[in-house]
Motif scaffolding. Structure first.
Motif, PDB file in Angstrom:
ATOM      1  N   GLU A  77      29.808  25.384  35.521  1.00 63.12           N
ATOM      2  CA  GLU A  77      31.022  26.090  35.118  1.00 63.12           C
ATOM      3  C   GLU A  77      30.713  27.572  34.940  1.00 63.12           C
ATOM      4  O   GLU A  77      29.792  27.940  34.227  1.00 63.12           O
ATOM      5  N   LEU A  78      31.495  28.392  35.613  1.00 59.82           N
ATOM      6  CA  LEU A  78      31.333  29.839  35.559  1.00 59.82           C
ATOM      7  C   LEU A  78      32.604  30.434  34.959  1.00 59.82           C
ATOM      8  O   LEU A  78      33.688  30.280  35.524  1.00 59.82           O
ATOM      9  N   LYS A  79      32.461  31.073  33.790  1.00 57.39           N
ATOM     10  CA  LYS A  79      33.597  31.714  33.135  1.00 57.39           C
ATOM     11  C   LYS A  79      33.454  33.216  33.294  1.00 57.39           C
ATOM     12  O   LYS A  79      32.387  33.775  33.041  1.00 57.39           O
ATOM     13  N   LEU A  80      34.545  33.867  33.720  1.00 61.06           N
ATOM     14  CA  LEU A  80      34.530  35.299  33.995  1.00 61.06           C
ATOM     15  C   LEU A  80      35.650  35.990  33.246  1.00 61.06           C
ATOM     16  O   LEU A  80      36.756  35.450  33.137  1.00 61.06           O
ATOM     17  N   THR A  81      35.374  37.195  32.768  1.00 59.73           N
ATOM     18  CA  THR A  81      36.404  38.084  32.247  1.00 59.73           C
ATOM     19  C   THR A  81      36.350  39.364  33.068  1.00 59.73           C
ATOM     20  O   THR A  81      35.359  39.642  33.729  1.00 59.73           O
ATOM     21  N   GLY A  82      37.417  40.131  33.032  1.00 58.12           N
ATOM     22  CA  GLY A  82      37.463  41.370  33.791  1.00 58.12           C
ATOM     23  C   GLY A  82      37.800  41.162  35.256  1.00 58.12           C
ATOM     24  O   GLY A  82      37.516  42.024  36.086  1.00 58.12           O
ATOM     25  N   VAL A  83      38.409  40.032  35.587  1.00 61.91           N
ATOM     26  CA  VAL A  83      38.802  39.743  36.973  1.00 61.91           C
ATOM     27  C   VAL A  83      40.132  40.433  37.258  1.00 61.91           C
ATOM     28  O   VAL A  83      41.110  40.240  36.545  1.00 61.91           O
ATOM     29  N   LEU A  84      40.157  41.256  38.301  1.00 63.45           N
ATOM     30  CA  LEU A  84      41.371  41.956  38.691  1.00 63.45           C
ATOM     31  C   LEU A  84      42.152  41.199  39.758  1.00 63.45           C
ATOM     32  O   LEU A  84      43.381  41.223  39.770  1.00 63.45           O
ATOM     33  N   ASP A  85      41.429  40.534  40.667  1.00 63.54           N
ATOM     34  CA  ASP A  85      42.107  39.834  41.756  1.00 63.54           C
ATOM     35  C   ASP A  85      41.147  38.831  42.390  1.00 63.54           C
ATOM     36  O   ASP A  85      39.930  39.015  42.360  1.00 63.54           O
ATOM     37  N   VAL A  86      41.693  37.781  42.968  1.00 62.86           N
ATOM     38  CA  VAL A  86      40.923  36.821  43.755  1.00 62.86           C
ATOM     39  C   VAL A  86      41.276  37.101  45.210  1.00 62.86           C
ATOM     40  O   VAL A  86      42.388  36.837  45.647  1.00 62.86           O
ATOM     41  N   ASP A  87      40.335  37.701  45.946  1.00 68.08           N
ATOM     42  CA  ASP A  87      40.611  38.084  47.335  1.00 68.08           C
ATOM     43  C   ASP A  87      40.632  36.881  48.266  1.00 68.08           C
ATOM     44  O   ASP A  87      41.503  36.768  49.119  1.00 68.08           O
ATOM     45  N   SER A  88      39.649  35.986  48.132  1.00 60.32           N
ATOM     46  CA  SER A  88      39.622  34.789  48.955  1.00 60.32           C
ATOM     47  C   SER A  88      38.782  33.731  48.256  1.00 60.32           C
ATOM     48  O   SER A  88      37.939  34.044  47.421  1.00 60.32           O
TER      49      SER A  88
END
Length: 101
Positions: free
Chosen positions: A27-38
């Motif tokens: 499980e990978l948790k991320l913050t600061g994501v602006l967009d999912v390109d693909s």
């Protein structure tokens, strides 16, 4: 498809705190994501507040996504995650590059 100004949200471009938390390579948790390109089951390309991030693995899927808050959780078997730095092109370090020196 023409660009629709009403869909663009400039507040996403603000600098957000970026953090990456990997738990048991599942499980990978991320913050600061602006967009999912693909994304697909093997690879995710994400735009974060600190640049593009490539996540690779097996059987990957999104558990949670909240782009307004910049939160994303990816589940599956995580093999690697790399930041893509477009400003610096790294020289090839393979066998042929050493041979041709």
């Amino acid at each position: 498809m023409p660009y629709e100004k009403s869909l663009y949200q400039p507040e996403r471009e603000e600098k957000r705190e970026h953090a990456v938390t990997l738990t048991d390579r599942k499980e990978l948790k991320l913050t600061g994501v602006l967009d999912v390109d693909s994304f697909d089951t093997e690879e995710f390309l994400l735009k974060t507040s600190l640049g593009y991030l490539m996540v690779r693995g097996h059987n990957l899927h999104m558990k949670n996504l909240n782009v307004d808050e910049g939160l994303l959780t990816i589940q599956g078997k995580i093999y690697s995650f790399d930041y893509i730095d477009e400003s610096k092109q790294q020289p090839a370090k393979g066998f042929f590059s050493k041979l041709l020196k």
